[in-house]
Scaffold this motif. Structure first.
Motif, PDB file in Angstrom:
ATOM      1  N   LEU A 117       0.669  -1.012  -0.112  1.00 43.44           N
ATOM      2  CA  LEU A 117      -0.039  -0.416   0.375  1.00 43.44           C
ATOM      3  C   LEU A 117       0.319   1.426   0.202  1.00 43.44           C
ATOM      4  CD1 LEU A 117      -2.632  -0.603   2.926  1.00 43.44           C
ATOM      5  CD2 LEU A 117      -2.592  -1.370   0.127  1.00 43.44           C
ATOM      6  N   PRO A 118       0.934   2.333  -0.756  1.00 41.04           N
ATOM      7  CA  PRO A 118       1.046   3.093  -0.958  1.00 41.04           C
ATOM      8  C   PRO A 118       1.214   4.023   0.606  1.00 41.04           C
ATOM      9  CG  PRO A 118      -0.377   3.446  -2.619  1.00 41.04           C
ATOM     10  CD  PRO A 118      -0.484   2.360  -1.830  1.00 41.04           C
ATOM     11  N   ILE A 119       2.318   4.850   1.337  1.00 43.83           N
ATOM     12  CA  ILE A 119       2.153   5.277   2.260  1.00 43.83           C
ATOM     13  C   ILE A 119       3.356   7.119   2.199  1.00 43.83           C
ATOM     14  CG2 ILE A 119       2.094   3.883   4.156  1.00 43.83           C
ATOM     15  CD1 ILE A 119       4.514   3.236   4.976  1.00 43.83           C
ATOM     16  N   ASN A 120       2.027   7.614   2.850  1.00 49.07           N
ATOM     17  CA  ASN A 120       2.500   8.926   3.302  1.00 49.07           C
ATOM     18  C   ASN A 120       3.538   9.528   4.146  1.00 49.07           C
ATOM     19  OD1 ASN A 120       1.697  10.133  -0.089  1.00 49.07           O
ATOM     20  ND2 ASN A 120      -0.520  10.856   0.623  1.00 49.07           N
ATOM     21  N   VAL A 121       4.654   9.931   4.236  1.00 46.87           N
ATOM     22  CA  VAL A 121       5.069   9.450   5.676  1.00 46.87           C
ATOM     23  C   VAL A 121       5.949  10.956   5.442  1.00 46.87           C
ATOM     24  CG1 VAL A 121       6.809   8.888   6.820  1.00 46.87           C
ATOM     25  CG2 VAL A 121       5.387   7.632   5.156  1.00 46.87           C
ATOM     26  N   VAL A 122       6.009  11.842   6.559  1.00 48.02           N
ATOM     27  CA  VAL A 122       6.325  13.022   6.331  1.00 48.02           C
ATOM     28  C   VAL A 122       7.783  13.179   6.473  1.00 48.02           C
ATOM     29  CG1 VAL A 122       4.297  14.729   7.019  1.00 48.02           C
ATOM     30  CG2 VAL A 122       5.935  13.541   9.148  1.00 48.02           C
ATOM     31  N   ASN A 123       9.144  14.059   5.974  1.00 49.13           N
ATOM     32  CA  ASN A 123      10.052  13.868   6.268  1.00 49.13           C
ATOM     33  C   ASN A 123      10.916  15.177   6.512  1.00 49.13           C
ATOM     34  OD1 ASN A 123      10.068  16.425   4.238  1.00 49.13           O
ATOM     35  ND2 ASN A 123      10.594  15.115   2.885  1.00 49.13           N
ATOM     36  N   ASP A 124      10.127  15.911   7.219  1.00 43.74           N
ATOM     37  CA  ASP A 124      10.151  17.435   7.654  1.00 43.74           C
ATOM     38  C   ASP A 124      10.610  17.238   9.693  1.00 43.74           C
ATOM     39  OD1 ASP A 124       7.879  17.315   7.411  1.00 43.74           O
ATOM     40  OD2 ASP A 124       7.602  18.915   6.437  1.00 43.74           O
ATOM     41  N   GLN A 125       9.931  16.121  10.001  1.00 40.54           N
ATOM     42  CA  GLN A 125      10.123  15.839  11.276  1.00 40.54           C
ATOM     43  C   GLN A 125      11.058  15.262  11.854  1.00 40.54           C
ATOM     44  OE1 GLN A 125       5.798  14.636  12.997  1.00 40.54           O
ATOM     45  NE2 GLN A 125       5.186  16.819  11.886  1.00 40.54           N
ATOM     46  N   TRP A 126      11.768  15.809  13.108  1.00 44.39           N
ATOM     47  CA  TRP A 126      13.017  14.711  13.196  1.00 44.39           C
ATOM     48  C   TRP A 126      12.168  14.028  15.024  1.00 44.39           C
ATOM     49  CZ3 TRP A 126      17.568  13.856  11.345  1.00 44.39           C
ATOM     50  CH2 TRP A 126      18.019  14.756  10.005  1.00 44.39           C
ATOM     51  N   ARG A 127      13.051  12.995  15.567  1.00 37.77           N
ATOM     52  CA  ARG A 127      11.997  11.963  16.733  1.00 37.77           C
ATOM     53  C   ARG A 127      13.443  11.085  16.325  1.00 37.77           C
ATOM     54  NH1 ARG A 127       8.915  15.873  15.895  1.00 37.77           N
ATOM     55  NH2 ARG A 127       6.726  15.285  15.677  1.00 37.77           N
ATOM     56  N   GLY A 136      12.730   8.662   7.332  1.00 37.50           N
ATOM     57  CA  GLY A 136      13.959   8.000   7.613  1.00 37.50           C
ATOM     58  C   GLY A 136      13.516   6.674   8.600  1.00 37.50           C
ATOM     59  N   LEU A 137      12.632   6.579   9.306  1.00 43.93           N
ATOM     60  CA  LEU A 137      11.931   5.519  10.590  1.00 43.93           C
ATOM     61  C   LEU A 137      12.053   4.662   9.544  1.00 43.93           C
ATOM     62  CD1 LEU A 137      10.547   6.580  13.548  1.00 43.93           C
ATOM     63  CD2 LEU A 137       9.399   4.922  11.700  1.00 43.93           C
ATOM     64  N   VAL A 138      10.618   5.150   8.762  1.00 43.86           N
ATOM     65  CA  VAL A 138       9.662   3.674   7.955  1.00 43.86           C
ATOM     66  C   VAL A 138      11.146   3.517   6.786  1.00 43.86           C
ATOM     67  CG1 VAL A 138       7.953   4.058   6.221  1.00 43.86           C
ATOM     68  CG2 VAL A 138       7.257   5.531   8.124  1.00 43.86           C
ATOM     69  N   ARG A 139      11.726   4.361   6.000  1.00 45.94           N
ATOM     70  CA  ARG A 139      12.759   3.845   5.901  1.00 45.94           C
ATOM     71  C   ARG A 139      13.441   2.724   5.977  1.00 45.94           C
ATOM     72  NH1 ARG A 139      12.245   4.912   0.232  1.00 45.94           N
ATOM     73  NH2 ARG A 139      11.260   7.241   0.006  1.00 45.94           N
ATOM     74  N   LYS A 140      13.966   2.226   7.144  1.00 48.43           N
ATOM     75  CA  LYS A 140      15.190   1.930   8.450  1.00 48.43           C
ATOM     76  C   LYS A 140      13.712   0.396   8.508  1.00 48.43           C
ATOM     77  CE  LYS A 140      18.188   5.255  11.043  1.00 48.43           C
ATOM     78  NZ  LYS A 140      19.458   4.547  10.765  1.00 48.43           N
ATOM     79  N   VAL A 141      12.412   0.459   8.626  1.00 50.40           N
ATOM     80  CA  VAL A 141      11.540  -0.796   9.229  1.00 50.40           C
ATOM     81  C   VAL A 141      11.738  -0.728   7.589  1.00 50.40           C
ATOM     82  CG1 VAL A 141       9.211  -1.043   9.254  1.00 50.40           C
ATOM     83  CG2 VAL A 141       9.834   0.832  10.525  1.00 50.40           C
ATOM     84  N   ALA A 142      11.540  -0.950   6.499  1.00 50.70           N
ATOM     85  CA  ALA A 142      11.480  -1.570   4.993  1.00 50.70           C
ATOM     86  C   ALA A 142      12.804  -2.247   4.890  1.00 50.70           C
ATOM     87  CB  ALA A 142      11.068   0.375   4.110  1.00 50.70           C
ATOM     88  N   ASP A 143      13.869  -1.214   5.520  1.00 48.28           N
ATOM     89  CA  ASP A 143      15.187  -1.802   5.206  1.00 48.28           C
ATOM     90  C   ASP A 143      15.289  -2.892   5.582  1.00 48.28           C
ATOM     91  OD1 ASP A 143      16.775  -0.123   3.681  1.00 48.28           O
ATOM     92  OD2 ASP A 143      17.394   0.930   4.482  1.00 48.28           O
ATOM     93  N   TYR A 144      14.805  -2.916   7.588  1.00 52.53           N
ATOM     94  CA  TYR A 144      14.997  -4.344   7.892  1.00 52.53           C
ATOM     95  C   TYR A 144      14.438  -5.126   7.678  1.00 52.53           C
ATOM     96  CZ  TYR A 144      15.285  -6.875  12.016  1.00 52.53           C
ATOM     97  OH  TYR A 144      15.818  -7.853  12.909  1.00 52.53           O
ATOM     98  N   TRP A 145      13.010  -5.227   7.207  1.00 50.94           N
ATOM     99  CA  TRP A 145      12.176  -5.744   6.427  1.00 50.94           C
ATOM    100  C   TRP A 145      11.882  -6.154   5.273  1.00 50.94           C
ATOM    101  CZ3 TRP A 145      10.141  -4.143  11.577  1.00 50.94           C
ATOM    102  CH2 TRP A 145       9.876  -5.125  12.011  1.00 50.94           C
TER     103      TRP A 145
END
Length: 300
Positions: free
Chosen positions: A189-199, A235-244
């Motif tokens: 599923l396509p997902i929209n994820v913000v790239n300008d909030q840091w956590r 970046g968080l979501v990309r790390k999740v994608a990378d991991y799995w």
């Protein structure tokens, strides 16, 4: 061993505290939540139904069980719901704290209160404990009001602020960013994820450990508790994608402004963790280690 009473024990953090106590001992646990106990293992601790909006019930439960410390995890945490329903948010996040405080003060019970990075405006994170608060939404304002009540009380307290908690619990009433991203990308599923909030995302197990450390060290004051890795939400979501090993072409990076969320979010939060590391011996997992722990739990 100290007796601790946990509010909101059916939630993600509440369940992780129960899990830790059952695995490690360390304290005697009284788990409380609204309704029945949703944690599947019922032995090795006590459970009491307790609605934090019912002062008489809260008083009766605490008087019956006489804990040394209360870990207060119950709250309204959905930021947009808090903005849309400020009255209920105030009751859950401020009035309920006032109830607990009045009881803890009179009985010399330590109060461990969970707060949030959203007390800050996000203009110059990562933040230290004594940096000035300036919330940009009502959720953050409600947590600042609760913090002020606690700081101005005579209670023995520790306020643990945290960031973007993730993990797996039983009978989950709501998801979190890691499970949401993993689930959507697995279904292509396509997902929209913000790239300008840091956590700095926080593994629920790490936060549960910090709660127990705060009790064991009889901690006082404010502590910043999060993961150690600083990243954007995208970046968080990309790390999740990378991991799995999931397809990143379904990740659509967008700006916060284009999301049209009910409540404004702080841009850059994140914490300086030095105080918790030094005073409590807090030692969080890396984000990748956190994902490995989740993977092992999913395999059961």
């Amino acid at each position: 061993m100290k007796r601790i009473l946990v509010t909101g024990s059916n939630g993600l953090l509440g369940q992780k505290i129960t899990e830790k106590v059952l695995a490690e001992g360390r304290v005697n646990l009284i788990a409380t939540s609204i309704g029945i106990n949703r944690y599947p293992f019922k032995k090795g601790y006590e459970y009491a139904e307790m609605d934090i909006l019912n002062p008489e019930q809260v008083k009766a439960v605490i008087e019956k069980h006489r804990p040394d410390a209360v870990i207060h995890t119950a709250a309204m945490t959905n930021v947009d719901t808090s903005e849309a329903n400020k009255a209920l948010c105030h009751r859950l996040n401020v009035d309920a704290v006032a109830t607990l405080l009045s009881i803890c003060e009179g009985k010399n019970i330590q109060l461990i209160h969970l707060s949030t990075d959203f007390v800050f405006d996000g203009k110059n994170g990562p933040y230290k404990e004594d940096d000035a608060v300036n919330p940009v939404n009502y959720y953050g304002k409600s947590k600042v009001m609760a913090e002020e009540l606690i700081k101005n009380s005579k209670a023995n307290y520790a306020i643990l602020r945290t960031i973007l908690v993730y993990g797996i619990s039983y009978d989950m009433s709501r998801s979190n960013i890691v499970l949401w991203a993993k689930g959507a990308l697995e279904k292509a599923l396509p997902i929209n994820v913000v790239n300008d909030q840091w956590r700095m995302p926080t593994l629920a197990e790490d936060l549960a450990e910090a709660c127990l450390l705060a009790v064991e060290h009889d901690a006082r004051g404010i502590y910043h508790i999060s993961g150690k890795d600083y990243m954007t939400i995208a970046g968080l979501v990309r790390k999740v994608a990378d991991y799995w090993k999931l397809d990143q072409s379904f990740i659509n990076e967008i700006s916060s402004a284009s999301l049209n969320q009910t409540a404004k979010r702080p841009v850059k939060t994140g914490f300086v963790l030095d105080k918790a590391i030094k005073d409590l011996g807090y030692n969080p997992h890396s984000f990748e280690e956190g994902l490995l722990i989740l993977e092992q739990q999913m395999k059961g």
